[in-house]
Design an enzyme around this catalytic site. Structure first.
Site, PDB file in Angstrom:
ATOM      1  N   CYS A  72      -2.283   8.270   4.795  1.00 56.29           N
ATOM      2  CA  CYS A  72      -2.242   7.674   3.455  1.00 56.29           C
ATOM      3  C   CYS A  72      -3.440   8.101   2.615  1.00 56.29           C
ATOM      4  CB  CYS A  72      -2.206   6.151   3.561  1.00 56.29           C
ATOM      5  SG  CYS A  72      -0.744   5.510   4.400  1.00 56.29           S
ATOM      6  N   GLU A  94       0.871  -1.169   0.000  1.00 61.19           N
ATOM      7  CA  GLU A  94       0.000   0.000   0.000  1.00 61.19           C
ATOM      8  C   GLU A  94       0.905   1.215   0.000  1.00 61.19           C
ATOM      9  OE1 GLU A  94      -2.492   2.421   3.149  1.00 61.19           O
ATOM     10  OE2 GLU A  94      -3.494   0.510   2.755  1.00 61.19           O
TER      11      GLU A  94
END
Length: 506
Positions: free
Chosen positions: A270, A236
């Site tokens: 994120c 990720e």
């Protein structure tokens, strides 16, 4: 201006981003220590992989409670090294503990599938642990993210070598120590170090999985190495998340959502909002409310609106703002480095931003809300989709059809409607493009941490036992109509080993 902390080849020195003083000093693992860490994890794997899943889950529960007893300590270390506000730092530890408890329950019920095959046969799948998992975890929510990867890997029978970010080495070192106090030797081995340490780990043999949360550049490097090592990669990586504001929503409420997405944790999440596309019909009121919210947050104390993690990131944020201004953007609030200690940066709102500005095409990872006015919701969707990243996106609309179009067309792992954060427990999402690949959290991460074996079972033909005194020659003169086939089976003229003889068609 706070100077970046000095780093040598043997130590990592981290500067407190609030005060500018030294926050921690951590020794970098030697090549021998790196090799020993991987060797210990490899040695522990055979026994741990055969440990009953329920027993592995029970140990995870014990580990979670052990961490709970040290939650304040971990949160304080996190705040000191990264500047994360105390409430959020403690919340991250608690979230990580909750994730461990979730995997403690999910691991023992992680199951294969029964398949429908031919009559009289059985088909099913079995998950197997992959081996040693190299966990490379970030600094922006270090405990929560690390425990998600470690928990899923350990409960499925893998062993883990864990290296955290060099921006929070003391936090990760203490987390690894606490976990190792509960888990059997070698199941979780911590390695302290910097980028060179990460490269040394990649040079080690016997690592089956690279599990990474962090920059796209590092994720790309892992994918490159995996072409030779054949390690499974779960990544990720960076995001450039957009929010699209429709004409039919309250602009003040929408500005609050955009501010939450752009400024929470000083933009160091994120899935922070990095791009804002707002319908022209509500743009003026929206921007006015967004500016007010940005200024309110900037005025908060450091315990509520924290600094950026270090001066290196602050320079990058300022570079993106300056680039936008050079290309014609207007700074509505913020946009300059403040005086004083620490690495603080104001919540910033930009308007009149060109589509080629760095704040719209690259991940800034700071408290910047670049606003681009659009003439329709669909134009906003088109611009939101025209990006190399694919982590998440948010749309604010009262039109169900518009929300469904967003879900169908945005090339991202998560589409959020009318809330920049949130979601049901147990959700899993898979990023796309430069944002990575594989399910990095949730129940589906258990699948990523295992391989699958398909089993097909049929009854064998039993061996025929000859009666006493008979011979092969005598059996060859059996009465007409008798055969040597087992009871209940049919004779066939098909050649042995053919699909027809085996009863299935490939």
């Amino acid at each position: 201006m706070t100077l970046e902390a000095p780093t040598t080849t043997s130590e990592i020195v981290v500067t407190d981003p609030v005060s500018g003083s030294v926050a921690s000093t951590t020794s970098v693992a030697t090549p021998e220590q790196v090799h020993d860490a991987v060797s210990r994890a490899r040695a522990a794997f055979p026994t741990w992989s055969r440990t009953a899943p329920a027993d592995r889950g029970a140990l995870l529960r014990t580990a979670a409670e052990h961490l709970r007893a040290h939650a304040d300590e971990l949160a304080e270390l996190n705040t000191r090294e990264t500047g994360k506000v105390p409430g959020d730092a403690l919340g991250g530890v608690e979230a990580g503990i909750g994730t461990l408890l979730q995997y403690a329950e999910l691991g023992p019920v992680h199951r294969g599938e029964a398949l429908r095959g031919q009559h009289g046969a059985a088909d099913w799948t079995i998950p197997h642990p992959r081996g040693v998992v190299l966990a490379l975890t970030p600094w922006n929510d270090p405990v929560a993210v690390a425990l998600g990867i470690v928990g899923a890997a350990v409960v499925t029978g893998n062993t883990v070598v864990h290296k955290g970010s060099e921006r929070c080495p003391a936090t990760i070192a203490r987390l690894n120590e606490l976990l190792a106090e509960v888990l059997p030797d070698g199941v979780l081995v911590g390695v302290d170090g910097d980028a060179a340490t990460g490269e040394a780990l990649l040079a080690e043999d016997g690592i089956a999985v690279y599990a990474h949360v962090g920059s796209t550049a590092t994720g790309d490097r892992l994918a490159e190495v995996a072409t030779a090592t054949r390690a499974h990669v779960i990544r990720e990586n960076g995001g450039n998340d957009a929010i699209v504001v429709d004409a039919d929503v309250d602009p003040t409420w929408a500005a609050g959502q955009a501010a939450l997405g752009a400024f929470a944790n000083t933009g160091q999440i994120c899935t922070s909002v990095e791009r804002v596309y707002v319908h022209r019909a509500v743009a003026a009121e929206f921007v006015e409310a967004l500016v007010a919210e940005a200024e309110r947050r900037t005025a908060l104390p450091a315990a509520e609106y924290g600094p950026l993690v270090d001066d290196r990131l602050r320079r990058l944020v300022q570079q993106h703002v300056d680039d936008a201004v050079t290309r014609g953007a207007t700074v509505r609030t913020g946009g300059t480095v403040p005086e004083g200690a620490g690495t603080f940066y104001p919540a910033t709102v930009l308007t009149d931003v060109s589509d080629d500005a760095l704040v719209l095409v690259e991940e800034t990872f700071g408290p910047i809300a670049p606003v681009r006015v659009v003439d329709s919701f669909d134009e906003g969707l088109r611009l939101a989709a025209a990006d190399r990243y694919g982590l998440a996106a948010t749309v604010l609309t009262n039109d169900t059809a518009a929300a469904l179009r967003a879900a169908a067309t945005l090339p991202v792992g998560t589409v959020k409607v009318n809330a920049v954060f949130g979601g049901a427990p147990g959700g899993s999402a898979e990023p796309r493009g430069a944002s990575g690949s594989g399910f990095g959290y949730g129940p589906h991460l258990l699948d990523e941490m295992t391989t699958t074996t398909v089993v097909h079972l049929e009854p064998a033909t039993p061996r025929t036992t000859a009666a006493a005194g008979t011979t092969d020659a005598a059996r060859s003169t059996a009465e007409p109509g008798t055969t040597d086939t087992a009871p209940g089976t049919a004779a066939t003229d098909a050649a042995p080993g053919t699909a027809a003889a085996e009863g299935f068609d490939r």
